[in-house]
Design a protein around this motif. Sequence first.
Motif, PDB file in Angstrom:
ATOM      1  N   MET A 239       7.668   3.519 -15.602  1.00  0.00           N
ATOM      2  CA  MET A 239       7.546   2.617 -14.462  1.00  0.00           C
ATOM      3  C   MET A 239       8.805   1.759 -14.328  1.00  0.00           C
ATOM      4  O   MET A 239       9.284   1.515 -13.218  1.00  0.00           O
ATOM      5  CB  MET A 239       6.312   1.733 -14.631  1.00  0.00           C
ATOM      6  CG  MET A 239       6.110   0.735 -13.505  1.00  0.00           C
ATOM      7  SD  MET A 239       5.783   1.509 -11.905  1.00  0.00           S
ATOM      8  CE  MET A 239       4.018   1.792 -12.042  1.00  0.00           C
TER       9      MET A 239
ATOM     10  N   GLY B  43      10.789   2.226 -11.044  1.00  0.00           N
ATOM     11  CA  GLY B  43      10.490   1.116 -10.149  1.00  0.00           C
ATOM     12  C   GLY B  43      11.599   0.105  -9.996  1.00  0.00           C
ATOM     13  O   GLY B  43      11.519  -0.791  -9.151  1.00  0.00           O
TER      14      GLY B  43
ATOM     15  N   LEU C  18       3.667   2.528  -8.292  1.00  0.00           N
ATOM     16  CA  LEU C  18       5.117   2.638  -8.236  1.00  0.00           C
ATOM     17  C   LEU C  18       5.661   1.969  -6.976  1.00  0.00           C
ATOM     18  O   LEU C  18       6.687   1.276  -7.015  1.00  0.00           O
ATOM     19  CB  LEU C  18       5.536   4.109  -8.281  1.00  0.00           C
ATOM     20  CG  LEU C  18       7.047   4.382  -8.156  1.00  0.00           C
ATOM     21  CD1 LEU C  18       7.811   3.683  -9.283  1.00  0.00           C
ATOM     22  CD2 LEU C  18       7.321   5.885  -8.166  1.00  0.00           C
ATOM     23  N   GLU C  19       4.981   2.154  -5.852  1.00  0.00           N
ATOM     24  CA  GLU C  19       5.422   1.514  -4.617  1.00  0.00           C
ATOM     25  C   GLU C  19       5.375  -0.006  -4.754  1.00  0.00           C
ATOM     26  O   GLU C  19       6.284  -0.714  -4.294  1.00  0.00           O
ATOM     27  CB  GLU C  19       4.544   1.945  -3.443  1.00  0.00           C
ATOM     28  CG  GLU C  19       4.995   1.326  -2.112  1.00  0.00           C
ATOM     29  CD  GLU C  19       4.093   1.704  -0.948  1.00  0.00           C
ATOM     30  OE1 GLU C  19       4.437   1.333   0.188  1.00  0.00           O
ATOM     31  OE2 GLU C  19       3.051   2.344  -1.192  1.00  0.00           O
TER      32      GLU C  19
ATOM     33  N   ALA D  22       5.756  -1.699  -7.524  1.00  0.00           N
ATOM     34  CA  ALA D  22       6.861  -2.098  -8.402  1.00  0.00           C
ATOM     35  C   ALA D  22       8.176  -2.134  -7.628  1.00  0.00           C
ATOM     36  O   ALA D  22       8.980  -3.073  -7.785  1.00  0.00           O
ATOM     37  CB  ALA D  22       6.964  -1.143  -9.590  1.00  0.00           C
ATOM     38  N   ARG D  23       8.406  -1.129  -6.801  1.00  0.00           N
ATOM     39  CA  ARG D  23       9.648  -1.106  -6.025  1.00  0.00           C
ATOM     40  C   ARG D  23       9.691  -2.250  -5.015  1.00  0.00           C
ATOM     41  O   ARG D  23      10.739  -2.863  -4.789  1.00  0.00           O
ATOM     42  CB  ARG D  23       9.781   0.241  -5.321  1.00  0.00           C
ATOM     43  CG  ARG D  23      10.087   1.387  -6.291  1.00  0.00           C
ATOM     44  CD  ARG D  23      10.038   2.729  -5.604  1.00  0.00           C
ATOM     45  NE  ARG D  23      10.489   3.792  -6.502  1.00  0.00           N
ATOM     46  CZ  ARG D  23      10.357   5.090  -6.245  1.00  0.00           C
ATOM     47  NH1 ARG D  23       9.759   5.488  -5.114  1.00  0.00           N
ATOM     48  NH2 ARG D  23      10.804   5.984  -7.105  1.00  0.00           N
TER      49      ARG D  23
END
Length: 360
Positions: free
Chosen positions: A7, A11, A46-47, A49-50
Motif C-alpha cells: 500500500m 499509494g 488504494l484510491e 491512499a492516493r
Amino acid sequence: MRSIGEMARDGGLSVSALRFYDRAGVLVPAWVDPVSGYRWYEPEQLEEARLLARLRRAGMPLADIRLVLAGWAGADTDLVRGLLDAHLRRLELGLSDARSEFSTLRALLDHRENPMTSLRTAAARLSVPAPELAAALDAVRFAASTDAELPMLGGILFDIEGEELHVVATDRFRMAVAQARTTEHGGPRTQVVVPLPLADAMRALLTGEEAVQLAVDDDRVTLETGNRQTAGQSLGHEFPDYRRLVHLPAGRRAHVDTATFRQALETGPVRASETREQDGEPYDLSVFRVTENGSVIVCDDGDDDQNNVAVNREFLLHALTAGARDELILELGAPTAPLAIRRPDDEGAFSLLMPVRLES
C-alpha cells in the motif's frame, strides 16, 4: 488484499505515514493480524491512499481530509467541492500575504544603508592540532545541508578568532558547533565557508598527531599536513550568525548513557510526523521527557504529557553518534525550544535539534 508495504509503494505514502493515519482514524486497514499486528488493506482503499497523499501534499489539514475521504465516494459531492475550494482560497490568501511581506523584506534589503561587512580577510594562516580539527569536523559534519536551494548552508563554517577555531554546520533543522585550539593566527576574526567536498578531503588528511597548517587566501582555502595538501575555493556566501542561535535559556539537564539511550530510541515507540518541511515526507519521531529525578523516558503513543519533546529520530541518533562520548547531556527547555546535546567534558562542542510540533 494489500500489505502495508504494498500500500505504501502503490499509494504514495510511507509505511510510517500509513501507521500514523491508522492511529488517527483517517485510513484504517481493513484487517489487522491479531497475532503479529500486521496491517492489510482492501483493494479499493488504494484510491483512498492516493487521494490522501494528494491532499497532504497540498497541505490540507487532517480534520478536512477526514471529511473529504468520508464524502468522496458519495453521490452528493457538494461538501467535498466546498472543502477543496475553501482550502484553495486559504492557500491563495496565504500566498498573497507572503508575497506582500517578502516584497517588503526585499525592499528593506535593497535599501539598507549599512550593508553587512564580510569577516573574510585577504589572508589568514594558522596552525591547528590534527586530532582536534578531525574531532571538530566529525562533530559537525552530520548537520550540514544538502539542499540545493540553500547553497550558503552547503558547507562548514570555519570561524577563526584569537586562539580558537569554531566549526559550524546547519541545515535549519539542526546545528552543530565544535572548536579546536590554534596558534600563529594574530590577525582579526576571519570566517570562511568550506564546501563539503573540500571539508571531507581535509578530514581524510587528518590522520596524524602533528599540527596542520590552515590558510585562507581571499576565496581559496588550503590545508597542509606534512607533504600532503588539499585546497579549493570557499563558498561565496555569508553564513548565518550562529552565535545568535546558540544563546538559549537554561533548561533542564539530564545525563544519559549514550548506548542505553540509543537502544531505547532504536527499539522504542515512534510516531510519524505530519510536518512536511524535512524532505517533503513524514518521518519517524521520538518523543521523550525528563522526569523529576533527572531520568529520560521515551514515551508511548498515548503519552501526551505537556512536557514531552518530539524530535526527528534519525537526526537525534546522528547527534548521539557525533557526540562521541559514552555519556552525554540532554538540555531541554520548553517543548518548542531547541534540544541541546552536549558533552560533559567539552561544552564548546554541542548539537541543537529543532523540536517538532505534535499534531493534536
